[in-house]
Structures are given as structure tokens and as C-alpha cells.
Design an enzyme around this catalytic site. Sequence first.
Site, PDB file in Angstrom:
ATOM      1  N   LEU A   7       2.530   2.295  -7.162  1.00 18.15           N
ATOM      2  CA  LEU A   7       1.241   2.069  -7.831  1.00 18.15           C
ATOM      3  C   LEU A   7       0.087   2.512  -6.922  1.00 18.15           C
ATOM      4  CD1 LEU A   7      -0.220   0.796 -10.334  1.00 18.15           C
ATOM      5  CD2 LEU A   7      -0.522  -1.223  -8.907  1.00 18.15           C
ATOM      6  N   HIS A  19       0.278  -5.736 -23.374  1.00 13.69           N
ATOM      7  CA  HIS A  19      -0.643  -4.719 -23.902  1.00 13.69           C
ATOM      8  C   HIS A  19      -0.855  -4.837 -25.412  1.00 13.69           C
ATOM      9  CE1 HIS A  19       0.268  -3.355 -19.966  1.00 13.69           C
ATOM     10  NE2 HIS A  19       1.300  -2.616 -20.253  1.00 13.69           N
ATOM     11  N   LYS A  35      -8.534   0.616 -20.117  1.00 16.82           N
ATOM     12  CA  LYS A  35      -8.633   1.877 -20.872  1.00 16.82           C
ATOM     13  C   LYS A  35      -9.910   1.845 -21.711  1.00 16.82           C
ATOM     14  CE  LYS A  35      -3.629   2.505 -21.342  1.00 16.82           C
ATOM     15  NZ  LYS A  35      -3.006   3.802 -21.159  1.00 16.82           N
ATOM     16  N   ASP A  81       7.882  -6.501 -21.843  1.00 15.11           N
ATOM     17  CA  ASP A  81       7.234  -5.407 -21.123  1.00 15.11           C
ATOM     18  C   ASP A  81       5.936  -4.983 -21.811  1.00 15.11           C
ATOM     19  OD1 ASP A  81       7.024  -3.381 -19.162  1.00 15.11           O
ATOM     20  OD2 ASP A  81       7.926  -1.901 -20.505  1.00 15.11           O
ATOM     21  N   LYS A 131       0.732  -7.140 -13.089  1.00 17.40           N
ATOM     22  CA  LYS A 131       1.624  -7.550 -14.177  1.00 17.40           C
ATOM     23  C   LYS A 131       3.067  -7.563 -13.643  1.00 17.40           C
ATOM     24  CE  LYS A 131       3.270  -5.470 -18.472  1.00 17.40           C
ATOM     25  NZ  LYS A 131       4.215  -4.387 -18.280  1.00 17.40           N
ATOM     26  N   ALA A 191       0.802  -1.231   0.000  1.00 13.46           N
ATOM     27  CA  ALA A 191       0.000   0.000   0.000  1.00 13.46           C
ATOM     28  C   ALA A 191       0.829   1.273   0.000  1.00 13.46           C
ATOM     29  CB  ALA A 191      -0.934  -0.012   1.200  1.00 13.46           C
TER      30      ALA A 191
HETATM   31  C1  BG6 Z   1       3.687  -0.582 -18.438  1.00  9.04           C
HETATM   32  C2  BG6 Z   1       5.114  -0.772 -18.873  1.00  9.04           C
HETATM   33  O1  BG6 Z   1       3.041  -1.833 -18.317  1.00  9.04           O
HETATM   34  O2  BG6 Z   1       3.007   0.211 -19.419  1.00  9.04           O
HETATM   35  C3  BG6 Z   1       5.796   0.581 -19.090  1.00  9.04           C
HETATM   36  O3  BG6 Z   1       5.812  -1.503 -17.869  1.00  9.04           O
HETATM   37  C4  BG6 Z   1       5.011   1.429 -20.057  1.00  9.04           C
HETATM   38  O4  BG6 Z   1       7.123   0.398 -19.570  1.00  9.04           O
HETATM   39  C5  BG6 Z   1       3.558   1.507 -19.596  1.00  9.04           C
HETATM   40  O5  BG6 Z   1       5.577   2.726 -20.099  1.00  9.04           O
HETATM   41  C6  BG6 Z   1       2.702   2.234 -20.617  1.00  9.04           C
HETATM   42  O6  BG6 Z   1       1.431   2.436 -20.084  1.00  9.04           O
HETATM   43  P1  BG6 Z   1       0.549   3.679 -20.519  1.00  9.04           P
HETATM   44  O7  BG6 Z   1      -0.756   3.468 -19.827  1.00  9.04           O
HETATM   45  O8  BG6 Z   1       1.281   4.894 -20.044  1.00  9.04           O
HETATM   46  O9  BG6 Z   1       0.463   3.647 -22.003  1.00  9.04           O
END
Ligand code: BG6
Length: 508
Positions: free
Chosen positions: A24, A248, A190, A243, A156, A20
Site C-alpha cells: 500500500l 464499499h 473517490k 471484502d 481496512k 512503510a
Molecule cells: C479492496 C478489496 O478494498 O477494494 C479488493 O479488498 C477490491 O478486493 C478493491 O478489488 C477494489 O477497489 P477499487 O478502488 O479498485 O475499486
Amino acid sequence: MTQSNETHQIDPCTLVLFGASGNLARVKLFPGLFRLDSIGRLPAELKILAVGRQAVDLAAWRADIKTMLDAKFKKGYDASAFERFIARNFYHANPPTDPDAFAKLKNTLSDERIFPQNLAYFLSVRPVDFAPVVESLANVGLTQEDKYWRRVVIEKPFGTDLPSAQDLQKSITKHLKESQIYRIDHYLGKSALQNILLQRFTNTILEPIWNNQYIDHVQITNTEMLGVGERTTFYDTTGALRDMIQSHILQTLALTAMELPKDLSPDSVRDAKIKVLEQIRPIPVNELNKHVFRAQYAAGEVPTSDGKTEKVPGYLEELARDNNGEKVDSVVETYAAMKLFIDNPRWQGVPFYIRTAKRLHEADTCIAIRFKKAPLQINGGQNQNWLIIGIQPRECIKMEIQSKIPGLDIKTRSIQLDAANRLPEDDTVDAYEALLLNLMQGDNSNYLHINEAEAQWRLVDPVVKAWAADKTSVYQYPAGSRDPEASKVIFESEDQFWRYSIELGGDK
Ligand code: BG6
């Protein structure tokens, strides 16, 4: 996918936040929960129990939460919303040296006058601690679902490769059912990503052209102007492929390429994504250089928000800076591009080019679809149609079509139909706010199923391994530049090029 978050019932529950005081929690989770509370989206009974290693008294913890909110909401916030929110917050010290720490946690949580007994654990801890925390919770009976639900959020990354993801899965499923596990990919929170599925399937005109009969190729891009920053230790054991692409970008691809789900239930949405992820053809390791490309940023100049430029160090210099000035030989990629094919009737033969980079000339996340050549070619051939879905920074949908230049000659030019998916008056919701709400609602459609995580690792693992083993020096690109010229090696045909920005025509 919850069709209306507004009306969806949330059971009284307690959110137990491990880690906490970490970044993040400070930057996303507490401000996100506060915003949800301010707009009336949290159940009245919700409590938040922060769990940290240090002993902190409640008044000090609540004062610390105030500093998090002050840092996030610089223009201030409503005092009565703050009073309500702060009263929901509690703190529990869980020193790693205390063998009875989790029994004590159970004891704290057992006070039903304070804590509703539906429990959601958010593990914002080091990945090596995911399995031990779940086990410790289970050992004291805190994952048991009898009268109440128990859910666990795993941040993650879920593993660092296929075997480690499977090991983690094996450990946590000794204690949890799949329905209790919420694996985060924050991109799924998102709104712009959720819109892909909706825009594709709530319109009649897109579906008939969304296939190999009309589409020449698809580009999925995520570039950043930022560098690795302070995260060198993490990044140098991770790289762009693990990463961004493993998570993503493959999720963005799944939403772009999936079939229409049976309905919008979490199972149906995830089944459709799993199916398409599993249909991606494995990358042939004996022909890697035709399918993948990596590079690393060198020193260069990047644009600043005031329209100037700033000199920035290269990746290797940043590594040396964080290694007491000593040079580090790293072949870890900060730029990764891949060509993928999906073996199903809709996509047979259509290349999907995906790429991600730190320190490129622009920050852009988008899906760019180029259509095949039109039946009528004039003046030696005109530009092909593009359809572009902007994810960030602009949320938009654009179509580039040909139109006659008014006048005596038969000539065409590209014009653009450009619609904003986000209007100025629309609410801006952080991905974590949406995900926290989904967690409390028990809607895991925007969380990863284990089969998605596995399919994603299965795809990238062979490349990660091959790249790690290949110590020949990695192509360098100056920070602030465009894609390395050499990355074009992955294109299937000579007339394909990286599409830049969402401006008209891209630039070839
Ligand atoms: C994270 C990665 O998962 O996503 C980072 O570890 C990256 O390296 C980030 O910068 C990007 O997220 P967003 O929401 O800023 O596009």
C-alpha cells in the site's frame, strides 16, 4: 467534508507511516504524497517518518522511495519537486523483538528541529497489529494530545465481524478519543463517491423524485473482471461479502439513501449516514435464499485490454495452486448479491439490490435507479425510466426517458440524456491522496465512524455465519460470464433484472 481543500489550513505535522515498505505504501501512499507535494498541497514543514522492521539507512531508504516513484510515474517527474519531497523523508527501524522500540521511536520524534509535533500515524500493518501498535504508542505517551494533535489511521478491515470490531474499538479507545481515529474505507476518498451527496442535494430536480413514490428499485453494483490473483490466503478467509459489501458497497448505499445532512461538517455527514445504515432492515436468516445469493467463479475466459480474450483459472484452482497443488474445499463466495430494505418513510417498500463479483464480464461500479411505471402505457408497455450514476470506469450521470419515434405511428423508444461527471481536462486524484489530505486537515467526514462500521457488520454478520456453516457446494459461474441466472431469485418481481453496463437500455 472540507468545502475547499485548497484553502483549508494544514498544521505543520509529521506523518508516521507504519508498514512503510508494504504494498500500500509503495503503490499508493508515497506516490500520493509526492503528487500532493508537487501540486503544493503539503505544508512546507511536513515530514514523513517511515517505520519498518528492518534497519535501513537513510540514503538507501530515500533511494527506495525513488524506485516507488519511478514505478508509478513512468513518464518521469519534476526533479525539483522530487528534491523537495525526498528531503521530507526519514526512516526509523522498529524491530518487533526490541522491547524499547517505541521508546526509541519517541526519542527520534522528539527532535523538534526535524519533526513537527502534530503526529498522524498511518497503520498500514496487519489487522492483528492495529491494537498493539496503538497501545505501544500510548505507553510511551505518543497518543497524548496536549499542545499538539495526534491522529491514527486504521486501514481496512476494522474487525472481521461485529464482536472483533467491538474488541478492537474497546482496545484502541483506552488510548484514543473517537476524534483521533480515522478508519479507512478508500471508496470514500473517490471523487465519484463524494459526488453522490453533492449531485443529489445541490440540484433541485432530483430530491422530489428520490423516494418510494417514484422509485421502483435501486441497484448498486460493483463488478470486476479481475480475479483474486495472489491474494488467495486473505480472500479465502474473507469472501466478497466482507471484502466489498460490508464496506464499499454499504457506504455507497448510505450516500445514495441518506437524508440531507444538517450541514457538510464531518459530524453531520456521518450522522446522516449512520442513521440510514441503522434503518436497514436485518436480513431474515430463516429466509436467506430470498434475500441473498452467493457464487464462485470457475475457469473461463475474460476480455483483455487488446480486445482479445484470455483463459483464466477458477477460484478453487487458484486456491490449490497456492496450497502446493492440493485441492482446497472452499465455499467462499466471489459473487455476492443481496436485497435490502430501508425502514423509513422515504424508502419503505423499495428494494435495494446490491451485488459485487470478481471475474464478471465487465468492470463496472454504478448506481442504477429504476422508476415506477409511467401513467400512460402504450403498445403493451414501454421501458421504465432509469437514472444511472456511473462511478467507475466512467463517471457520469444518465437518464433514460421515452420519446416518440418520429413518423406516422404512435410508438416510443428509450433515449438517453448522458452527461460526463468527469471532463477530459479534470484532475485525476487517487482516493488515498484525498484521504491523506483530509487526515492532515483533521477532516474525518470521509473516514468511518465506529457506528458505521458496527452497523455494517451487524447487517452482514448473520449472512457470513450462515454461509460459512452451509458447506453444500456453491453455485459456479464461468469467469467472464454475466450474473448467474440463479441470482435472480432475490428479485421481488418478475420484471426486474440485473442492469448491465451504463449503455442505453441495459440489457435484460
Ligand atoms: C479492496 C478489496 O478494498 O477494494 C479488493 O479488498 C477490491 O478486493 C478493491 O478489488 C477494489 O477497489 P477499487 O478502488 O479498485 O475499486
